[in-house]
Enzyme design. Structure first.
Site, mmCIF file in Angstrom:
data_model
loop_
_atom_site.group_PDB
_atom_site.id
_atom_site.type_symbol
_atom_site.label_atom_id
_atom_site.label_comp_id
_atom_site.label_asym_id
_atom_site.label_seq_id
_atom_site.Cartn_x
_atom_site.Cartn_y
_atom_site.Cartn_z
ATOM 1 N N SER A 1 -3.876 3.058 4.729
ATOM 2 C CA SER A 1 -4.234 2.342 3.506
ATOM 3 C C SER A 1 -4.169 0.836 3.722
ATOM 4 O O SER A 1 -5.041 0.084 3.258
ATOM 5 C CB SER A 1 -3.298 2.761 2.367
ATOM 6 O OG SER A 1 -3.701 2.167 1.144
ATOM 7 N N GLY B 1 1.934 2.438 -3.204
ATOM 8 C CA GLY B 1 1.958 2.835 -4.608
ATOM 9 C C GLY B 1 2.466 1.731 -5.510
ATOM 10 O O GLY B 1 2.865 1.978 -6.656
ATOM 11 N N THR B 2 2.440 0.485 -5.020
ATOM 12 C CA THR B 2 2.963 -0.656 -5.772
ATOM 13 C C THR B 2 2.268 -0.832 -7.114
ATOM 14 O O THR B 2 2.917 -0.980 -8.153
ATOM 15 C CB THR B 2 2.803 -1.951 -4.947
ATOM 16 O OG1 THR B 2 3.315 -1.742 -3.624
ATOM 17 C CG2 THR B 2 3.531 -3.106 -5.606
ATOM 18 N N LYS C 1 0.804 -1.216 0.000
ATOM 19 C CA LYS C 1 0.000 0.000 0.000
ATOM 20 C C LYS C 1 0.839 1.269 0.000
ATOM 21 O O LYS C 1 0.548 2.251 0.680
ATOM 22 C CB LYS C 1 -0.973 0.012 1.191
ATOM 23 C CG LYS C 1 -1.791 -1.257 1.344
ATOM 24 C CD LYS C 1 -2.420 -1.722 0.030
ATOM 25 C CE LYS C 1 -3.432 -0.749 -0.529
ATOM 26 N NZ LYS C 1 -3.911 -1.165 -1.874
ATOM 27 N N HIS D 1 8.000 -7.354 -1.886
ATOM 28 C CA HIS D 1 7.896 -6.545 -0.668
ATOM 29 C C HIS D 1 9.064 -6.831 0.273
ATOM 30 O O HIS D 1 9.067 -6.395 1.412
ATOM 31 C CB HIS D 1 6.581 -6.846 0.061
ATOM 32 C CG HIS D 1 5.353 -6.333 -0.632
ATOM 33 N ND1 HIS D 1 5.296 -5.093 -1.224
ATOM 34 C CD2 HIS D 1 4.113 -6.891 -0.805
ATOM 35 C CE1 HIS D 1 4.078 -4.908 -1.742
ATOM 36 N NE2 HIS D 1 3.360 -5.982 -1.491
ATOM 37 N N ARG E 1 -7.931 2.620 -3.815
ATOM 38 C CA ARG E 1 -8.811 3.293 -2.872
ATOM 39 C C ARG E 1 -8.767 4.785 -3.194
ATOM 40 O O ARG E 1 -8.957 5.177 -4.325
ATOM 41 C CB ARG E 1 -8.387 2.965 -1.421
ATOM 42 C CG ARG E 1 -9.519 3.155 -0.393
ATOM 43 C CD ARG E 1 -9.079 2.696 0.977
ATOM 44 N NE ARG E 1 -8.083 3.568 1.575
ATOM 45 C CZ ARG E 1 -8.344 4.650 2.292
ATOM 46 N NH1 ARG E 1 -9.602 4.982 2.529
ATOM 47 N NH2 ARG E 1 -7.371 5.394 2.799
ATOM 48 N N TRP F 1 0.550 1.256 -8.843
ATOM 49 C CA TRP F 1 0.826 2.414 -9.689
ATOM 50 C C TRP F 1 2.216 2.305 -10.304
ATOM 51 O O TRP F 1 2.388 2.515 -11.512
ATOM 52 C CB TRP F 1 0.724 3.672 -8.831
ATOM 53 C CG TRP F 1 0.651 4.963 -9.583
ATOM 54 C CD1 TRP F 1 0.405 5.133 -10.916
ATOM 55 C CD2 TRP F 1 0.826 6.260 -9.040
ATOM 56 N NE1 TRP F 1 0.412 6.471 -11.234
ATOM 57 C CE2 TRP F 1 0.665 7.185 -10.097
ATOM 58 C CE3 TRP F 1 1.092 6.737 -7.757
ATOM 59 C CZ2 TRP F 1 0.774 8.560 -9.904
ATOM 60 C CZ3 TRP F 1 1.194 8.114 -7.566
ATOM 61 C CH2 TRP F 1 1.039 9.007 -8.628
#
Length: 329
Positions: free
Chosen positions: A166, A75-76, A73, A136, A291, A78
């Protein structure tokens, strides 16, 4: 942890010894009520621990690989869309982009929760070159082949308050039998302040990539979510330059960068039919990866005391590093 034997027909058989290790690891409850396991300084969610260990042990990097790294959460999704578009711009125009019909997570696949969770020795030959994958994992726990090779790492960081909020909303979308997720953000806040969250502690992962980007700027590019929100054009140029495929003067004059920025804007991606509908293999709807995406949305969910307390902890952990965050627009 794993031993490999050769069967009578010459095929490799992997004997799984990971389960015993997992059972011996310290554990805590994740926000969705499922276990977190602590291994080599990282808190791994139950659905990622096996894949993370297999990835760490077996992945062999190629010099042309591109690794996208992040905390969840941050901006992965994106970053996947942006990087895929930059790398493949000579193959697909924005109007023909696979992003129009395929979610970013299928075009750029996760190591821990996709490729290596499905198979401990996945066949990566089918991935087109340059291979773009994501993780991650903390920098220190990446496979040695990644750090030793000429491959590139792009890391995206989000301010800790928005990342926290987020992920809270995201984790509540997981529905597990006989598991009760948190009903409020306050319930898990003390754990987060201790660094106990998926792929946490937050400060360890951001600091690892931050230091690597300073020591090896040709190897690691450190991006901030808030900077992307403020100026996507200059950051697209930065990504392309870092990957060794800078935009040409001709491309700039023809508006290629602007076309990619429009295709990959959060609003555009969110409103694509493929991202409004459909379900990931995990059971999560594709829409759950989009979101608000706003900078400063944490003010609607965290009390001033909570925000101040958490920021103080993060700043102390990052003390002297030079890494700072913008928490408002």
């Amino acid at each position: 942890m794993e031993t490999t034997t050769i069967s009578s027909n010459g095929e490799s058989e992997v004997k799984d010894e990971i389960q015993g290790l997992i059972a011996s690891l310290p554990s805590e409850k994740n926000w969705d009520g499922s276990p977190l396991y602590f291994y080599q300084g990282v808190w791994y969610p139950v659905f990622a621990i096996r894949g993370a260990l297999s990835f760490q042990q077996h992945f062999i990097a190629q010099d042309t690989d591109i690794i996208l790294a992040s905390m969840p959460k941050s901006g992965t999704t994106w970053l996947k869309a942006l990087t895929f578009s930059v790398v493949n711009r000579n193959i697909y125009s924005p109007k023909e982009s696979p992003l129009l019909a395929t979610p970013p997570h299928e075009l750029v696949r996760f190591f821990e929760i996709d490729l290596y969770s499905k198979k401990q020795l996945p066949d990566l030959i089918q991935l087109p070159s340059p291979r773009i994958c994501s993780c991650h994992s903390h920098y220190e726990t990446l496979p040695q082949s990644i750090r030793d090779s000429g491959c590139k790492i792009v890391y995206i960081c989000r301010n800790p308050l928005d990342q926290l909020v987020s992920y809270f909303h995201f984790s509540r979308k997981f529905k597990r039998e006989n598991v009760k997720p948190l009903s409020s953000i306050e319930e898990g806040f003390d754990n987060v302040c201790l660094g106990i969250q998926s792929y946490g502690p937050f400060w360890d992962t951001v600091l690892g990539y931050w230091k690597a980007s300073l020591e090896r700027p040709d190897k690691v590019l450190f991006l901030k979510y808030e900077d992307l929100k403020e100026d996507i054009i200059s950051n697209l140029k930065k990504i392309a330059e870092f990957l060794g495929i800078p935009f040409t003067d001709k491309e700039e004059k023809e508006g290629v960068i602007e076309e990619i920025s429009r295709l990959c804007s959060l609003d555009s991606l969110r409103n694509l039919e493929v991202n409004k509908n459909g379900v990931r293999p995990s059971g999560l709807p594709n829409s759950s990866f989009f979101r608000k995406g706003e900078v400063g949305d944490w003010t609607n969910y965290l009390s001033p005391f909570m925000a101040e307390n958490y920021l103080k902890i993060v700043e102390e952990k990052l003390g002297g590093s030079g890494l700072t965050f913008r928490t408002s627009q």
